[in-house]
Scaffold this motif. Sequence first.
Motif, PDB file in Angstrom:
ATOM      1  N   TYR A  96     -15.000 -24.612  30.055  1.00 56.49           N
ATOM      2  CA  TYR A  96     -14.954 -25.461  31.247  1.00 56.49           C
ATOM      3  C   TYR A  96     -16.311 -25.426  31.965  1.00 56.49           C
ATOM      4  CZ  TYR A  96     -10.016 -24.913  30.309  1.00 56.49           C
ATOM      5  OH  TYR A  96      -8.799 -24.897  29.711  1.00 56.49           O
ATOM      6  N   GLY A  97     -16.853 -24.254  32.076  1.00 56.29           N
ATOM      7  CA  GLY A  97     -18.129 -24.104  32.777  1.00 56.29           C
ATOM      8  C   GLY A  97     -19.240 -24.861  32.065  1.00 56.29           C
ATOM      9  N   ALA A  98     -19.200 -24.876  30.743  1.00 54.30           N
ATOM     10  CA  ALA A  98     -20.239 -25.557  29.978  1.00 54.30           C
ATOM     11  C   ALA A  98     -20.173 -27.056  30.239  1.00 54.30           C
ATOM     12  CB  ALA A  98     -20.050 -25.258  28.497  1.00 54.30           C
ATOM     13  N   ILE A  99     -18.993 -27.577  30.297  1.00 50.64           N
ATOM     14  CA  ILE A  99     -18.829 -29.008  30.563  1.00 50.64           C
ATOM     15  C   ILE A  99     -19.277 -29.323  31.985  1.00 50.64           C
ATOM     16  CG2 ILE A  99     -17.149 -30.864  30.778  1.00 50.64           C
ATOM     17  CD1 ILE A  99     -15.448 -29.388  28.712  1.00 50.64           C
ATOM     18  N   ALA A 100     -18.888 -28.477  32.902  1.00 49.15           N
ATOM     19  CA  ALA A 100     -19.274 -28.678  34.303  1.00 49.15           C
ATOM     20  C   ALA A 100     -20.788 -28.655  34.426  1.00 49.15           C
ATOM     21  CB  ALA A 100     -18.643 -27.592  35.162  1.00 49.15           C
ATOM     22  N   ALA A 101     -21.411 -27.737  33.724  1.00 51.27           N
ATOM     23  CA  ALA A 101     -22.870 -27.633  33.781  1.00 51.27           C
ATOM     24  C   ALA A 101     -23.514 -28.865  33.148  1.00 51.27           C
ATOM     25  CB  ALA A 101     -23.302 -26.364  33.061  1.00 51.27           C
TER      26      ALA A 101
ATOM     27  N   VAL B 190      -7.638 -36.953  23.942  1.00 55.73           N
ATOM     28  CA  VAL B 190      -8.651 -35.966  24.341  1.00 55.73           C
ATOM     29  C   VAL B 190      -8.278 -34.599  23.765  1.00 55.73           C
ATOM     30  CG1 VAL B 190      -9.731 -34.822  26.289  1.00 55.73           C
ATOM     31  CG2 VAL B 190      -9.082 -37.221  26.468  1.00 55.73           C
ATOM     32  N   PRO B 191      -9.124 -34.087  22.893  1.00 63.63           N
ATOM     33  CA  PRO B 191      -8.862 -32.786  22.263  1.00 63.63           C
ATOM     34  C   PRO B 191      -8.972 -31.644  23.258  1.00 63.63           C
ATOM     35  CG  PRO B 191     -11.053 -33.570  21.658  1.00 63.63           C
ATOM     36  CD  PRO B 191     -10.423 -34.647  22.505  1.00 63.63           C
ATOM     37  N   ALA B 192      -8.069 -31.597  24.168  1.00 61.40           N
ATOM     38  CA  ALA B 192      -8.119 -30.567  25.205  1.00 61.40           C
ATOM     39  C   ALA B 192      -7.931 -29.182  24.600  1.00 61.40           C
ATOM     40  CB  ALA B 192      -7.032 -30.845  26.238  1.00 61.40           C
ATOM     41  N   HIS B 193      -7.400 -29.134  23.418  1.00 66.41           N
ATOM     42  CA  HIS B 193      -7.176 -27.826  22.775  1.00 66.41           C
ATOM     43  C   HIS B 193      -8.505 -27.203  22.374  1.00 66.41           C
ATOM     44  CE1 HIS B 193      -7.320 -30.765  19.486  1.00 66.41           C
ATOM     45  NE2 HIS B 193      -7.873 -29.802  18.802  1.00 66.41           N
ATOM     46  N   ARG B 194      -9.571 -28.002  22.423  1.00 65.54           N
ATOM     47  CA  ARG B 194     -10.892 -27.457  22.082  1.00 65.54           C
ATOM     48  C   ARG B 194     -11.594 -26.954  23.328  1.00 65.54           C
ATOM     49  NH1 ARG B 194     -12.495 -32.480  18.403  1.00 65.54           N
ATOM     50  NH2 ARG B 194     -11.220 -32.009  16.612  1.00 65.54           N
ATOM     51  N   VAL B 195     -10.931 -27.038  24.413  1.00 65.19           N
ATOM     52  CA  VAL B 195     -11.535 -26.563  25.666  1.00 65.19           C
ATOM     53  C   VAL B 195     -10.815 -25.295  26.135  1.00 65.19           C
ATOM     54  CG1 VAL B 195     -12.138 -27.179  28.005  1.00 65.19           C
ATOM     55  CG2 VAL B 195     -12.026 -28.947  26.251  1.00 65.19           C
ATOM     56  N   VAL B 196     -11.571 -24.245  26.211  1.00 67.85           N
ATOM     57  CA  VAL B 196     -10.993 -22.966  26.638  1.00 67.85           C
ATOM     58  C   VAL B 196     -11.881 -22.363  27.722  1.00 67.85           C
ATOM     59  CG1 VAL B 196      -9.942 -22.551  24.407  1.00 67.85           C
ATOM     60  CG2 VAL B 196     -12.264 -21.760  24.858  1.00 67.85           C
ATOM     61  N   ASN B 197     -11.482 -21.252  28.240  1.00 66.14           N
ATOM     62  CA  ASN B 197     -12.320 -20.637  29.270  1.00 66.14           C
ATOM     63  C   ASN B 197     -13.492 -19.905  28.607  1.00 66.14           C
ATOM     64  OD1 ASN B 197     -11.378 -18.340  28.187  1.00 66.14           O
ATOM     65  ND2 ASN B 197     -10.271 -17.656  29.965  1.00 66.14           N
TER      66      ASN B 197
ATOM     67  N   MET C  11      -8.641 -32.169  32.745  1.00 65.83           N
ATOM     68  CA  MET C  11      -7.832 -31.983  31.541  1.00 65.83           C
ATOM     69  C   MET C  11      -6.371 -32.291  31.848  1.00 65.83           C
ATOM     70  SD  MET C  11      -9.761 -30.829  29.005  1.00 65.83           S
ATOM     71  CE  MET C  11     -10.544 -32.345  29.494  1.00 65.83           C
ATOM     72  N   ASN C  12      -5.974 -31.917  33.014  1.00 62.01           N
ATOM     73  CA  ASN C  12      -4.587 -32.167  33.404  1.00 62.01           C
ATOM     74  C   ASN C  12      -4.313 -33.665  33.417  1.00 62.01           C
ATOM     75  OD1 ASN C  12      -2.049 -31.647  34.165  1.00 62.01           O
ATOM     76  ND2 ASN C  12      -2.517 -31.085  36.250  1.00 62.01           N
ATOM     77  N   SER C  13      -5.314 -34.421  33.813  1.00 69.48           N
ATOM     78  CA  SER C  13      -5.154 -35.870  33.865  1.00 69.48           C
ATOM     79  C   SER C  13      -5.391 -36.504  32.504  1.00 69.48           C
ATOM     80  CB  SER C  13      -6.148 -36.458  34.863  1.00 69.48           C
ATOM     81  OG  SER C  13      -5.780 -36.057  36.168  1.00 69.48           O
ATOM     82  N   SER C  14      -5.935 -35.737  31.596  1.00 74.47           N
ATOM     83  CA  SER C  14      -6.252 -36.295  30.277  1.00 74.47           C
ATOM     84  C   SER C  14      -4.978 -36.517  29.472  1.00 74.47           C
ATOM     85  CB  SER C  14      -7.160 -35.328  29.526  1.00 74.47           C
ATOM     86  OG  SER C  14      -6.425 -34.192  29.135  1.00 74.47           O
ATOM     87  N   HIS C  15      -3.898 -35.997  29.957  1.00 75.01           N
ATOM     88  CA  HIS C  15      -2.640 -36.156  29.234  1.00 75.01           C
ATOM     89  C   HIS C  15      -2.251 -37.636  29.196  1.00 75.01           C
ATOM     90  CE1 HIS C  15       1.272 -35.356  27.700  1.00 75.01           C
ATOM     91  NE2 HIS C  15       1.837 -35.913  28.747  1.00 75.01           N
TER      92      HIS C  15
ATOM     93  N   PHE D 182     -15.124 -38.522  37.776  1.00 78.19           N
ATOM     94  CA  PHE D 182     -15.504 -37.214  37.244  1.00 78.19           C
ATOM     95  C   PHE D 182     -14.675 -36.900  36.015  1.00 78.19           C
ATOM     96  CE2 PHE D 182     -15.533 -32.688  36.955  1.00 78.19           C
ATOM     97  CZ  PHE D 182     -16.855 -32.390  37.237  1.00 78.19           C
ATOM     98  N   PHE D 183     -13.420 -37.260  36.086  1.00 73.75           N
ATOM     99  CA  PHE D 183     -12.529 -36.984  34.971  1.00 73.75           C
ATOM    100  C   PHE D 183     -12.997 -37.681  33.711  1.00 73.75           C
ATOM    101  CE2 PHE D 183      -8.528 -35.894  37.567  1.00 73.75           C
ATOM    102  CZ  PHE D 183      -9.299 -35.101  38.377  1.00 73.75           C
TER     103      PHE D 183
END
Length: 127
Positions: free
Chosen positions: A43-48, A73-80, A63-67, A24-25
């Motif tokens: 996050y919801g958009a990705i989940a959907a 992984v541009p995790a900074h582009r993922v917000v709530n 995202m936590n594992s993306s470290h 899933f990750f």
Amino acid sequence: MKGSKPHKTSLKKVLPSGQPENDFFNQVWDIVRQVPKGRVTSYGAIAAALGVKSGARMVGWAMNSSHGQTPTVPAHRVVNRLGQLSGKNHFPSPTRMQELLEKEKIRVINDQIIDFEKHFWDPLKEL
DNA sequence: ACGCTGACTATTA
DNA sequence: CTAATAGCCAGCG
């Protein structure tokens, strides 16, 4: 010959590169890496996009594992969904996320993205 | 093996 | 308007 039997100790399929194939990750990271520069998603958009309803929490977990993942992984582009940098606390530095976003011409004030919906990138729509 | 936690979201009071 | 609760799924002690 079948001498090399990996013993089914682990049902997780892992590629020689050391990366899990069906995870899933991995799916989440793939979508995040597809986010265009100067855009953000939730996050919801990705989940959907993955077909998992209400799986937003799992996305955050991914995202936590993306470290330390490759490519980065541009995790900074993922917000709530509110456009808040809810995950900035998990970055190497709590200010790193905002710095990266501002670098992409995204205005962030008080951990809140300005014109968030304008920068919002929906994987379901764009993909 | 059970229970808790968690970078979320939607609903209700 | 804000605050609290429930639903969700997977990793970890």
